[in-house]
Design a protein around this motif. Sequence first.
Motif, PDB file in Angstrom:
ATOM      1  N   TYR A 197       7.750 -90.848 -17.643  1.00 35.53           N
ATOM      2  CA  TYR A 197       8.382 -90.709 -16.327  1.00 35.53           C
ATOM      3  C   TYR A 197       7.625 -89.796 -15.382  1.00 35.53           C
ATOM      4  O   TYR A 197       7.570 -90.052 -14.182  1.00 35.53           O
ATOM      5  N   GLY A 198       7.021 -88.753 -15.922  1.00 33.08           N
ATOM      6  CA  GLY A 198       6.244 -87.841 -15.066  1.00 33.08           C
ATOM      7  C   GLY A 198       5.081 -88.554 -14.399  1.00 33.08           C
ATOM      8  O   GLY A 198       4.788 -88.316 -13.232  1.00 33.08           O
ATOM      9  N   SER A 199       4.435 -89.451 -15.152  1.00 26.17           N
ATOM     10  CA  SER A 199       3.318 -90.186 -14.555  1.00 26.17           C
ATOM     11  C   SER A 199       3.810 -91.154 -13.488  1.00 26.17           C
ATOM     12  O   SER A 199       3.149 -91.348 -12.465  1.00 26.17           O
ATOM     13  N   HIS A 200       4.983 -91.752 -13.699  1.00 24.33           N
ATOM     14  CA  HIS A 200       5.517 -92.678 -12.701  1.00 24.33           C
ATOM     15  C   HIS A 200       5.681 -91.969 -11.361  1.00 24.33           C
ATOM     16  O   HIS A 200       5.270 -92.490 -10.320  1.00 24.33           O
ATOM     17  N   LYS A 201       6.266 -90.805 -11.387  1.00 26.26           N
ATOM     18  CA  LYS A 201       6.466 -90.029 -10.156  1.00 26.26           C
ATOM     19  C   LYS A 201       5.115 -89.696  -9.520  1.00 26.26           C
ATOM     20  O   LYS A 201       4.942 -89.830  -8.304  1.00 26.26           O
ATOM     21  N   PHE A 202       4.159 -89.269 -10.347  1.00 30.26           N
ATOM     22  CA  PHE A 202       2.830 -88.919  -9.840  1.00 30.26           C
ATOM     23  C   PHE A 202       2.202 -90.116  -9.123  1.00 30.26           C
ATOM     24  O   PHE A 202       1.700 -89.998  -8.012  1.00 30.26           O
ATOM     25  N   TYR A 203       2.226 -91.298  -9.772  1.00 30.83           N
ATOM     26  CA  TYR A 203       1.569 -92.475  -9.196  1.00 30.83           C
ATOM     27  C   TYR A 203       2.323 -93.004  -7.979  1.00 30.83           C
ATOM     28  O   TYR A 203       1.700 -93.448  -7.009  1.00 30.83           O
ATOM     29  N   TYR A 204       3.653 -92.962  -7.984  1.00 29.86           N
ATOM     30  CA  TYR A 204       4.410 -93.336  -6.782  1.00 29.86           C
ATOM     31  C   TYR A 204       4.020 -92.436  -5.614  1.00 29.86           C
ATOM     32  O   TYR A 204       3.795 -92.902  -4.497  1.00 29.86           O
ATOM     33  N   ASN A 205       3.943 -91.141  -5.878  1.00 31.51           N
ATOM     34  CA  ASN A 205       3.577 -90.187  -4.824  1.00 31.51           C
ATOM     35  C   ASN A 205       2.145 -90.369  -4.349  1.00 31.51           C
ATOM     36  O   ASN A 205       1.791 -89.914  -3.260  1.00 31.51           O
ATOM     37  N   ASP A 206       1.327 -91.027  -5.153  1.00 33.14           N
ATOM     38  CA  ASP A 206      -0.065 -91.289  -4.787  1.00 33.14           C
ATOM     39  C   ASP A 206      -0.244 -92.702  -4.219  1.00 33.14           C
ATOM     40  O   ASP A 206      -1.350 -93.224  -4.170  1.00 33.14           O
ATOM     41  N   ASP A 207       0.867 -93.321  -3.833  1.00 31.17           N
ATOM     42  CA  ASP A 207       0.888 -94.624  -3.142  1.00 31.17           C
ATOM     43  C   ASP A 207       0.544 -95.826  -4.014  1.00 31.17           C
ATOM     44  O   ASP A 207       0.184 -96.881  -3.486  1.00 31.17           O
TER      45      ASP A 207
END
Length: 141
Positions: A119-129
């Motif tokens: 889940y942490g990576s999902h948030k990171f990648y969403y925030n990175d467009d």
Amino acid sequence: MPFIFKIIPNQEIQTIIPLVEKLNNYAVSSDVLKKRFLEMVTQNYECAGVYDREKLIGICGLWFCTRHYAGKSMEVDHVYIDENYSGKGLGKDFFKWIYSYAKDKGCEAAELNTYVTNYGSHKFYYNDDFKILGYHFLKKL
């Protein structure tokens, strides 16, 4: 002291194994990982590393190819940053360097897969467009 981002030379690829093992949710032995990485470096694969002085603290595999829907692209693989360094913006800086490197190689797009439970990576990648285009399936033969 600033961190160093660089491509890990093919002859040093096995230095990444201890970090990859921390991601090893799929139970692949060290011996198999070593063999596979030696083969991967012959197949349009490179690995970027993050160093704190001489210590390797982060990795990101990079696969290069041309895709019909994206053009020349870089697929990001097995991203890992030592937990002692997470949450400090290092991942964002690392990806900025990775994108610059990919653009210098003529890439038009970046792609990746991430484990559904990360889940942490999902948030990171969403925030990175990054946008979700589909599902990644695997069938062992």
